[in-house]
Design an enzyme around this catalytic site. Structure first.
Site, PDB file in Angstrom:
ATOM      1  N   HIS A  26      70.296 149.780  43.323  1.00 52.41           N
ATOM      2  CA  HIS A  26      71.046 149.558  44.563  1.00 52.41           C
ATOM      3  C   HIS A  26      71.871 148.282  44.397  1.00 52.41           C
ATOM      4  O   HIS A  26      71.381 147.286  43.884  1.00 52.41           O
ATOM      5  CB  HIS A  26      70.028 149.406  45.714  1.00 52.41           C
ATOM      6  CG  HIS A  26      70.602 148.890  46.975  1.00 52.41           C
ATOM      7  ND1 HIS A  26      70.097 147.791  47.633  1.00 52.41           N
ATOM      8  CD2 HIS A  26      71.655 149.319  47.712  1.00 52.41           C
ATOM      9  CE1 HIS A  26      70.803 147.572  48.726  1.00 52.41           C
ATOM     10  NE2 HIS A  26      71.752 148.483  48.801  1.00 52.41           N
ATOM     11  N   HIS A 101      78.989 141.995  47.285  1.00 47.99           N
ATOM     12  CA  HIS A 101      77.878 142.246  48.207  1.00 47.99           C
ATOM     13  C   HIS A 101      77.652 140.971  48.991  1.00 47.99           C
ATOM     14  O   HIS A 101      76.820 140.147  48.645  1.00 47.99           O
ATOM     15  CB  HIS A 101      76.602 142.646  47.455  1.00 47.99           C
ATOM     16  CG  HIS A 101      75.496 143.066  48.388  1.00 47.99           C
ATOM     17  ND1 HIS A 101      74.178 142.748  48.191  1.00 47.99           N
ATOM     18  CD2 HIS A 101      75.531 143.771  49.556  1.00 47.99           C
ATOM     19  CE1 HIS A 101      73.444 143.248  49.179  1.00 47.99           C
ATOM     20  NE2 HIS A 101      74.237 143.867  50.015  1.00 47.99           N
TER      21      HIS A 101
END
Length: 309
Positions: A26, A101
């Site tokens: 992920h 991110h």
């Protein structure tokens, strides 16, 4: 780590890719994020304002990093599916695209070259690259990124095909090693970009491990019988409240360490196959032995084949 050697020279090579079980990470690229760069356009305005305080950026880093391993290390550890979020850097001259991110990571081009080096050294390995979130990108940025993808992998790119046709045997015969999933309409202009809807990855969006496992069960039951791959996201998502309570400890020390054993136990009870798990993603994939578990589960497919025969 070299995953495919477990499969090669066996009946695995004929089994559909959508039936086999692969391990994914992920936010695959988030092993390094840049504290000095501006906060990414994937964040809310309030976070961007707060991040002007340097301590806030340090805390963001603790919650942005979901992997410890570089691409090369993840590949060597058996990861074959990569979850990729990308962005231009607003205000920067040129069209370079970065992984993102919360904070900006490395340039996408550098990551693609690292992956390609591994594939050159292991010509029978096959990977999935899922470009599923794009930020601050217009069509010109997309054209630039797509040209980079083509430059990095060339003839290794697998053209869009009926999902059922994709087996190791098929990939080896055509000397393909990379399936690119591209969640943006421009995929239609390129034969080597698979549409995002061929790689659904339902997201539980919870901090509760029991709710997560129930969600994974439900979405597996709903999995399209034919026509797509499928990602089971075995990840817990921190709420703002969670981050506030555990400001300094970070994601790894709160949600992940505590819950990975339960998640791994759920994985061990799964079966690959037509209605089973296909790709499992997790945070900090090296903390428990996911790879060995996933390899063992694929053996169940062979046992079923043998008993059917």
């Amino acid at each position: 780590g070299t995953w495919v050697y477990v499969f090669s020279g066996s009946q695995f090579s004929k089994i559909k890719y959508s039936w086999l079980l692969f391990l994914g990470s992920h936010d695959s690229f988030s092993y390094w994020v840049d504290e000095k760069s501006p906060v990414g356009p994937d964040q809310a305005t309030a976070i961007k304002r707060l991040a002007r305080i340097s301590l806030v950026k340090k805390i963001m880093k603790k919650w942005s990093v979901t992997q410890n391993l570089t691409f090369k290390e993840q590949l060597e550890g058996g990861i074959r599916y990569f979850d990729l979020r990308v962005s231009s850097k607003p205000g920067e001259i040129g069209q370079d695209i970065y992984f993102i991110h919360g904070l900006f990571g490395i340039k996408v081009w550098d990551g693609l070259k690292e992956i390609n080096t591994f594939l050159e050294q292991h010509p029978k390995e096959v990977i999935f690259l899922d470009f599923n979130h794009f930020y601050a990108m217009d069509d010109s940025h997309h054209y630039f990124l797509i040209s980079r993808i083509r430059s990095a992998f060339g003839s290794k790119l697998c053209s869009v095909e009926c999902v059922e046709y994709v087996t190791l045997q098929y990939m080896w015969k055509k000397k393909h090693q990379v399936l690119i999933f591209y969640h943006y309409p421009l995929y239609q202009e390129y034969s080597f970009l698979w549409p995002g809807n061929k790689m659904p990855a339902p997201w539980a969006n919870t901090t509760n491990v029991h709710k997560l496992l129930q969600f994974l069960e439900t979405t597996l039951e709903e999995r399209s019988r034919y026509g797509t791959f499928h990602v089971s996201q075995a990840i817990l998502t921190p709420r703002v409240k969670t981050i506030a309570w555990h400001l300094i400890r970070g994601l790894k020390n709160t949600l992940v360490h505590r819950n990975l054993p339960m998640i791994l136990n759920w994985v061990k009870t799964q079966k690959p196959g037509v209605m089973g798990v296909n790709i499992i993603t997790s945070d900090f994939v090296e903390l428990v032995d996911f790879a060995a578990t996933v390899i063992a589960l694929n053996d169940l497919l062979l046992e079923e084949d043998e008993s059917a025969a």
